[in-house]
Write a protein that holds these residues in place. Structure first.
Motif, PDB file in Angstrom:
ATOM      1  N   ARG A 103      41.635  61.501  48.425  1.00 25.56           N
ATOM      2  CA  ARG A 103      41.048  60.710  47.341  1.00 25.56           C
ATOM      3  C   ARG A 103      39.987  59.779  47.893  1.00 25.56           C
ATOM      4  O   ARG A 103      40.120  59.248  48.998  1.00 25.56           O
ATOM      5  CB  ARG A 103      42.134  59.896  46.623  1.00 25.56           C
ATOM      6  N   GLY A 104      38.914  59.580  47.107  1.00 26.98           N
ATOM      7  CA  GLY A 104      37.887  58.604  47.448  1.00 26.98           C
ATOM      8  C   GLY A 104      37.684  57.662  46.278  1.00 26.98           C
ATOM      9  O   GLY A 104      37.673  58.083  45.122  1.00 26.98           O
ATOM     10  N   ARG A 105      37.517  56.373  46.581  1.00 23.78           N
ATOM     11  CA  ARG A 105      37.302  55.370  45.530  1.00 23.78           C
ATOM     12  C   ARG A 105      36.191  54.429  45.957  1.00 23.78           C
ATOM     13  O   ARG A 105      36.103  54.057  47.119  1.00 23.78           O
ATOM     14  CB  ARG A 105      38.569  54.553  45.284  1.00 23.78           C
ATOM     15  N   ARG A 106      35.335  54.030  44.982  1.00 16.85           N
ATOM     16  CA  ARG A 106      34.283  53.054  45.269  1.00 16.85           C
ATOM     17  C   ARG A 106      34.444  51.851  44.345  1.00 16.85           C
ATOM     18  O   ARG A 106      34.744  51.996  43.146  1.00 16.85           O
ATOM     19  CB  ARG A 106      32.893  53.655  45.080  1.00 16.85           C
ATOM     20  N   TYR A 107      34.206  50.676  44.911  1.00 17.36           N
ATOM     21  CA  TYR A 107      34.312  49.413  44.181  1.00 17.36           C
ATOM     22  C   TYR A 107      33.042  48.601  44.386  1.00 17.36           C
ATOM     23  O   TYR A 107      32.341  48.745  45.393  1.00 17.36           O
ATOM     24  CB  TYR A 107      35.510  48.601  44.691  1.00 17.36           C
ATOM     25  N   ARG A 108      32.762  47.703  43.425  1.00 14.39           N
ATOM     26  CA  ARG A 108      31.599  46.820  43.514  1.00 14.39           C
ATOM     27  C   ARG A 108      32.053  45.373  43.359  1.00 14.39           C
ATOM     28  O   ARG A 108      32.947  45.066  42.573  1.00 14.39           O
ATOM     29  CB  ARG A 108      30.589  47.175  42.425  1.00 14.39           C
ATOM     30  N   ALA A 109      31.424  44.467  44.090  1.00  9.10           N
ATOM     31  CA  ALA A 109      31.812  43.055  44.110  1.00  9.10           C
ATOM     32  C   ALA A 109      31.780  42.436  42.720  1.00  9.10           C
ATOM     33  O   ALA A 109      30.905  42.740  41.900  1.00  9.10           O
ATOM     34  CB  ALA A 109      30.886  42.276  45.049  1.00  9.10           C
ATOM     35  N   THR A 110      32.724  41.544  42.482  1.00 11.11           N
ATOM     36  CA  THR A 110      32.807  40.859  41.193  1.00 11.11           C
ATOM     37  C   THR A 110      31.895  39.641  41.121  1.00 11.11           C
ATOM     38  O   THR A 110      31.594  39.152  40.028  1.00 11.11           O
ATOM     39  CB  THR A 110      34.247  40.391  40.912  1.00 11.11           C
ATOM     40  N   ASP A 111      31.464  39.122  42.270  1.00 17.24           N
ATOM     41  CA  ASP A 111      30.664  37.891  42.288  1.00 17.24           C
ATOM     42  C   ASP A 111      29.825  37.835  43.559  1.00 17.24           C
ATOM     43  O   ASP A 111      30.011  38.628  44.475  1.00 17.24           O
ATOM     44  CB  ASP A 111      31.570  36.661  42.187  1.00 17.24           C
TER      45      ASP A 111
END
Length: 225
Positions: free
Chosen positions: A42-50
């Motif tokens: 599995r691969g997951r990408r996230y982006r900063a909230t602030d």
């Protein structure tokens, strides 16, 4: 629970000129390529909230074992980057990449919010600190709106191995030696968890970031190159 016993954790910024290219490459080539490697699940990408969370992006690849990310299939991809990979990574900034073993993983599933905590443990303290952290993570996993709590330990030699993909890149930072990942329904769920975890001395100077989920790629048979 994480999907295996190994994980590749990557933090990076991207220059504004390469942002559109980064999204297209990550969705259409890079994540399918990586998750197509045998043992990647599995691969997951996230982006900063602030703005306080840096770098802006966090990507997590989960593997069936740590041996998978030491193996020839993964290494061959790192040593044969596509032209699109070369062009896109030229825009990367402040990149940290850690190849890790999953030391502990608790919880009921993945969450839309993610907190990453990067820190160090002195070699002579690992045997004392890791059991304390593992116990604390069990408690964290039971907190309201927390869906997962995981401890990753990196291998510095494997993480720092030179490959064709990393050659001549100036954006690469030293690998994070230890990583805590907290997953939850929202970033506010992490407040009480972080307060508990920071009672461990080694986390007092940790680098903490909050991220929201952007994309997940499940197992695929397709590989680029």
């Amino acid at each position: 629970m994480l999907a295996g016993e190994g994980a590749v954790a990557i933090w990076n910024d991207i220059a504004e000129a390469g942002r559109a290219q980064f999204y297209a490459w990550h969705l259409q080539e890079h994540m399918p390529e990586r998750v197509g490697i045998p043992g990647f699940v599995r691969g997951r990408r996230y982006r900063a909230t602030d703005k306080a969370t840096q770098p802006e992006f966090f990507t997590l690849y989960e593997t069936s074992s740590f041996q998978v990310i030491q193996g020839s299939d993964y290494l061959s991809r790192l040593n044969e980057p596509t032209e699109w990979t070369r062009a896109t990574t030229a825009h990367f900034q402040t990149t940290t990449r850690s190849l890790t073993r999953v030391v502990a993983s608790h919880g009921v599933g993945s969450g839309g919010a993610l907190m990453t905590i990067r820190f160090d443990i002195a070699d002579d303290a690992v045997r004392l600190v890791v059991p304390r952290l593992t116990s604390a993570l069990e408690a964290v996993a039971q907190m309201p709106r927390i869906s997962g709590a995981h401890l990753l330990g990196s291998d510095a030699d494997v993480s720092g191995q030179s490959t064709a993909e990393s050659k001549n890149r100036t954006d690469l930072q030293a690998p994070a030696r230890w990583v805590l990942l907290l997953e939850g329904c929202d970033v506010q769920a992490f407040d009480a968890a972080l307060e508990l975890l920071k009672k461990t001395h080694e986390l007092s100077e940790a680098s903490v970031g909050c991220y929201l989920h952007e994309y997940t790629r499940l197992k695929t048979a397709w590989q680029a190159g």
